[in-house]
Design an enzyme around this catalytic site. Structure first.
Site, PDB file in Angstrom:
ATOM      1  N   SER A 139       0.911  -1.371   0.030  1.00  0.00           N
ATOM      2  CA  SER A 139       0.463   0.058  -0.242  1.00  0.00           C
ATOM      3  C   SER A 139       0.826   0.995  -0.101  1.00  0.00           C
ATOM      4  O   SER A 139       1.834   1.329   0.496  1.00  0.00           O
ATOM      5  CB  SER A 139      -0.787   0.261   0.879  1.00  0.00           C
ATOM      6  OG  SER A 139      -1.317   0.905   1.447  1.00  0.00           O
ATOM      7  N   TYR A 152      -1.146  -0.251  10.491  1.00  0.00           N
ATOM      8  CA  TYR A 152      -1.778  -0.833   9.131  1.00  0.00           C
ATOM      9  C   TYR A 152      -0.589  -0.151   8.222  1.00  0.00           C
ATOM     10  O   TYR A 152      -0.358  -0.402   7.650  1.00  0.00           O
ATOM     11  CB  TYR A 152      -3.351   0.388   8.549  1.00  0.00           C
ATOM     12  CG  TYR A 152      -3.370  -0.398   7.071  1.00  0.00           C
ATOM     13  CD1 TYR A 152      -3.713  -1.356   6.580  1.00  0.00           C
ATOM     14  CD2 TYR A 152      -2.779   0.693   6.072  1.00  0.00           C
ATOM     15  CE1 TYR A 152      -4.283  -1.773   5.733  1.00  0.00           C
ATOM     16  CE2 TYR A 152      -3.392   0.872   4.814  1.00  0.00           C
ATOM     17  CZ  TYR A 152      -3.922  -0.840   4.580  1.00  0.00           C
ATOM     18  OH  TYR A 152      -3.678  -1.120   2.956  1.00  0.00           O
TER      19      TYR A 152
END
Ligand SMILES: NC(=O)c1ccc[n+]([C@@H]2O[C@H](COP(=O)([O-])OP(=O)(O)OC[C@H]3O[C@@H](n4cnc5c(N)ncnc54)[C@H](O)[C@@H]3O)[C@@H](O)[C@H]2O)c1
Length: 251
Positions: A139, A152
């Protein structure tokens, strides 16, 4: 694709489902692996109805025993696994000072340890044929810090490091390992977790001024698992509308 088998984790919906569709379209038999067994069944049934070879597999990547059982089932059914897409991932945002440790542990188990264990099982099958492709869904949040993404963002940064580790240690077996780093993509995950403020902020920070599509992410995966990408390994490919390239966007 010469009977190649691709296992995609978190393949029931969102980015994973688009990757399963794309790899099936490219000629792979696809294993639709997901913690949500009913949703995996449904996605595999839809692909089969379109004439593709798709098989559902209930598998929680955060549970090492479940992963071992899942790959044993794949070995029994197909005798091979040529492509692994470590796509399953979870996210929730909290302010740094209030970050709940139970969430940290869960995110690390699913987003980092899960891909590692899946890759070990898959690479053993790939090594037997001297050819393999691993793609980790990282990501832009693993490359730049964004508010609320303590676990995350850190998990995706770890997955980027793990991708490079896989790349150097698996290259002697003809296996490549790369990462695809999406910017914000319209999926059930972002529908549930991105506020209006987050959406507006992204629109201002991304040169393309929009969210991406699952189709656009799947295209990058299709390339990385193809024969033409044989000399590409240890690479992280942002699919982000220019977010990683951006600095000041107005004169
Ligand atoms: N959507 C985005 O904007 C975006 C951006 C960057 C990276 N990503 C990454 O892409 C991947 C897919 O994202 P998405 O938006 O499609 O997510 P999503 O939440 O829409 O779908 C995720 C799928 O993974 C499955 N899953 C969740 N936990 C699992 C587990 N423990 N084992 C197996 N399956 C599990 C879910 O059941 C679901 O089918 C994730 O790794 C995510 O971090 C997404």
């Amino acid at each position: 694709m010469d009977g190649k088998v691709a296992l995609i984790t978190g393949a029931a919906v969102g980015i994973g489902a688009a990757i399963a569709q794309s790899l099936a379209h490219d000629g792979h038999a696809v294993v639709v692996a997901d913690i949500d067994a009913a949703a995996a069944d449904e996605t595999a049934r839809r692909l089969s109805a379109e004439g593709f070879d798709a098989w559902p597999l209930a598998m929680d990547v955060g549970n090492a025993d479940a992963v071992a059982a899942g790959f044993a089932a794949v070995r029994e059914k197909y005798g091979r696994c040529d492509v692994l897409v470590n796509n399953a991932g979870i996210a929730k945002t909290y302010a740094f000072l209030d970050y709940p440790m139970d969430h940290w542990d869960k995110v690390m188990a699913v987003n980092v340890t899960g891909p590692l264990i899946c890759a070990q099982h898959a690479a053993r099958l790939m090594r037997a044929r001297g050819w393999g492709r691993i793609v980790n869904m990282t990501s832009v949040s693993g490359m730049r810090a964004s508010a609320g993404r303590t676990a995350y963002g850190t998990s995706k940064a770890a997955l980027i490091g793990l991708t490079r580790q896989m790349a150097i240690e698996l290259a002697p077996f003809g296996i490549t390992a790369n990462g695809v780093s999406p910017g914000p993509i319209d999926t059930p995950l972002t529908l549930a977790h991105h506020s209006q403020a987050t959406r507006a902020n992204y629109a201002r920070s991304i040169p393309s001024a929009r969210y991406g599509t699952t189709y656009e992410v799947a295209g990058a995966v299709s390339y990385l698992v193809s024969d033409r990408a044989a000399f590409v390994t240890g690479h992280i490919l942002p699919v982000d509308g220019g977010f990683m390239a951006a600095g000041l966007l107005e004169i």
